[in-house]
Design a protein around this motif. Sequence first.
Motif, mmCIF file in Angstrom:
data_model
loop_
_atom_site.group_PDB
_atom_site.id
_atom_site.type_symbol
_atom_site.label_atom_id
_atom_site.label_comp_id
_atom_site.label_asym_id
_atom_site.label_seq_id
_atom_site.Cartn_x
_atom_site.Cartn_y
_atom_site.Cartn_z
ATOM 1 N N UNK A 204 19.332 -35.722 -8.041
ATOM 2 C CA UNK A 204 17.958 -34.338 -8.327
ATOM 3 C C UNK A 204 17.625 -33.552 -7.780
ATOM 4 N N UNK A 205 17.816 -34.197 -6.368
ATOM 5 C CA UNK A 205 17.024 -33.145 -5.147
ATOM 6 C C UNK A 205 18.659 -31.682 -5.459
ATOM 7 N N UNK A 206 19.444 -32.043 -5.153
ATOM 8 C CA UNK A 206 20.389 -30.979 -4.824
ATOM 9 C C UNK A 206 20.169 -29.997 -6.725
ATOM 10 N N UNK A 207 19.556 -30.689 -7.457
ATOM 11 C CA UNK A 207 19.695 -29.908 -9.205
ATOM 12 C C UNK A 207 18.627 -29.022 -9.464
ATOM 13 N N UNK A 208 17.980 -29.119 -8.464
ATOM 14 C CA UNK A 208 15.705 -28.832 -8.289
ATOM 15 C C UNK A 208 16.685 -27.574 -7.037
ATOM 16 N N UNK A 209 17.200 -27.933 -5.938
ATOM 17 C CA UNK A 209 17.295 -27.026 -4.977
ATOM 18 C C UNK A 209 18.239 -25.917 -5.188
ATOM 19 N N UNK A 210 19.282 -25.993 -6.593
ATOM 20 C CA UNK A 210 20.258 -24.735 -6.852
ATOM 21 C C UNK A 210 19.442 -24.218 -8.115
ATOM 22 N N UNK A 211 18.285 -24.527 -8.499
ATOM 23 C CA UNK A 211 17.699 -24.041 -9.615
ATOM 24 C C UNK A 211 17.626 -24.406 -11.032
ATOM 25 N N UNK A 212 18.152 -26.086 -10.654
ATOM 26 C CA UNK A 212 18.608 -26.520 -12.536
ATOM 27 C C UNK A 212 17.037 -27.529 -12.657
ATOM 28 N N UNK A 213 16.998 -27.722 -14.161
ATOM 29 C CA UNK A 213 15.925 -28.367 -13.943
ATOM 30 C C UNK A 213 16.993 -29.986 -14.248
ATOM 31 N N UNK A 214 15.435 -31.348 -13.905
ATOM 32 C CA UNK A 214 16.860 -32.415 -14.717
ATOM 33 C C UNK A 214 16.217 -32.777 -15.280
ATOM 34 N N UNK A 215 17.365 -33.039 -16.503
ATOM 35 C CA UNK A 215 17.739 -33.254 -18.074
ATOM 36 C C UNK A 215 17.771 -34.812 -17.716
ATOM 37 N N UNK A 216 16.628 -35.728 -18.718
ATOM 38 C CA UNK A 216 16.464 -36.789 -18.999
ATOM 39 C C UNK A 216 17.749 -37.378 -19.111
ATOM 40 N N UNK A 217 17.771 -36.715 -20.452
ATOM 41 C CA UNK A 217 19.540 -37.319 -21.541
ATOM 42 C C UNK A 217 20.374 -37.640 -20.436
ATOM 43 N N UNK A 218 20.623 -36.878 -19.927
ATOM 44 C CA UNK A 218 21.851 -36.325 -19.010
ATOM 45 C C UNK A 218 22.391 -37.805 -17.601
ATOM 46 N N UNK A 219 20.788 -38.285 -17.921
ATOM 47 C CA UNK A 219 20.830 -39.302 -16.552
ATOM 48 C C UNK A 219 21.008 -41.554 -17.767
ATOM 49 N N UNK A 220 22.255 -41.558 -17.334
ATOM 50 C CA UNK A 220 21.933 -43.146 -18.033
ATOM 51 C C UNK A 220 22.273 -43.970 -16.828
ATOM 52 N N UNK A 221 21.207 -44.956 -17.255
ATOM 53 C CA UNK A 221 21.430 -46.768 -16.023
ATOM 54 C C UNK A 221 22.107 -47.303 -17.075
ATOM 55 N N UNK A 222 23.250 -48.424 -16.240
ATOM 56 C CA UNK A 222 23.733 -49.645 -16.773
ATOM 57 C C UNK A 222 24.568 -50.371 -15.794
ATOM 58 N N UNK A 223 25.092 -51.526 -15.993
ATOM 59 C CA UNK A 223 25.869 -52.518 -15.768
ATOM 60 C C UNK A 223 26.783 -52.183 -14.955
ATOM 61 N N UNK A 224 27.608 -52.719 -13.796
ATOM 62 C CA UNK A 224 28.531 -52.195 -13.029
ATOM 63 C C UNK A 224 29.790 -52.886 -13.817
ATOM 64 N N UNK A 225 30.407 -51.930 -14.981
ATOM 65 C CA UNK A 225 31.041 -52.545 -15.962
ATOM 66 C C UNK A 225 31.798 -51.162 -16.824
ATOM 67 N N UNK A 226 33.134 -51.358 -16.689
ATOM 68 C CA UNK A 226 34.124 -50.950 -17.560
ATOM 69 C C UNK A 226 33.963 -50.639 -19.061
ATOM 70 N N UNK A 227 33.711 -51.658 -19.905
ATOM 71 C CA UNK A 227 33.240 -51.106 -20.663
ATOM 72 C C UNK A 227 31.650 -50.625 -20.736
ATOM 73 N N UNK A 228 30.713 -50.744 -19.698
ATOM 74 C CA UNK A 228 29.733 -49.944 -20.681
ATOM 75 C C UNK A 228 29.727 -48.487 -19.989
ATOM 76 N N UNK A 229 30.576 -47.926 -19.266
ATOM 77 C CA UNK A 229 30.527 -46.787 -18.425
ATOM 78 C C UNK A 229 31.313 -46.213 -19.961
ATOM 79 N N UNK A 230 32.818 -46.757 -20.553
ATOM 80 C CA UNK A 230 33.020 -45.860 -21.502
ATOM 81 C C UNK A 230 32.549 -45.759 -22.508
ATOM 82 N N UNK A 231 30.908 -47.224 -22.565
ATOM 83 C CA UNK A 231 30.317 -46.456 -24.301
ATOM 84 C C UNK A 231 29.200 -45.106 -23.582
#
Length: 342
Positions: A204-231
């Motif tokens: 987030x800090x890097x995006x703000x420092x370089x003039x980008x807005x933080x788009x929460x739709x691009x931030x996804x949390x999930x458990x450490x599982x390959x299946x979750x990354x694929x989903x």
Amino acid sequence: MAHQVTIKDLARHLNVSVATISRALRDMPEIKPETRQAVLQLAKEWDYQPNILATSLVKSRTKTIGVIVPDLAYHFFASVIKGIEAEAIARGYSLLLTQTSELYERELINVQNLSRGQVEGFIISLSQETVDLDHLKRLQRKGIPLVFFDRDAQELDVSKVMVDNVGAAYEATKHLIDNGCERIAFLAGPQSVTVSNQRLEGYGNALKDHGFQIDTSLIVHGEYALSKAIEVTHHLMNLENRPDGFIVVSDRLAVGAISVLKALNIKIPEEVAVVSFNDEPICTVITPTLSSVAQPTWDIGKNATALLIDQIEDRLGTFKPDIQILKTQLVVRESSQRLKRN
């Protein structure tokens, strides 16, 4: 109590003999019911745990360290353990090693089992489920030394060996921006895991420092599982305005993300650039090779062990918790090298 409760402590408080306490705890028939009840109640309140090595060790020390990690299959943790073991052996200690498989309940059981006299201190990286810290606060109350690495509990005043996750994620995100990415997604771990949150902060800090807005739709949390990354990757690439860059919290999840991108015939890095964390061996053998943040795993393990043993051997009571923040290195490979857009 400030130290691990002993039978003598119970006997002194109840004004009975050590033998009486021992018999009550072993449910011997010659003890009066009211005495047995008083002993068991106090033992529960003071969290008394029998020292199963006491009969053989008496005044000796075990010189054994308990190590608890989320998953031994992770290359990162296996590498840290090599550093832990090297420093422990050099200083005359041995290890008892357990894993939680990312489960809080298993972490709780491991702490309980290892704290019953076998180990003199703990080196721990928390499971992704761990929110309740009572089992660790109990160790502190008993005076059992504890050191965190990688995943910690910020509210506990103990020694920690971490890396600069905020700075590392900042550098990784800046690298994608410098390579022309404008919509950078972040594949995060569970919201309870501090290391993931620190990396999210750097992103987030890097995006703000370089003039980008933080788009929460691009931030996804999930458990450490390959299946979750694929989903999650399928979800992100189905967005109307989909990302052109990915910061992924670990190499294991990045492999899942890349598999989806390749299945969708999306060119990496031309259409979507990818950077992740841990710099595992797989980064050099997949196609394209994966850019990743390398961590000083040997030093993490070595330093954590040195801190723990220093505390164990502190006879004067002068040891103060120390927080060490180690540097990382972004290793750039094919997955993120692309021409800047005009």
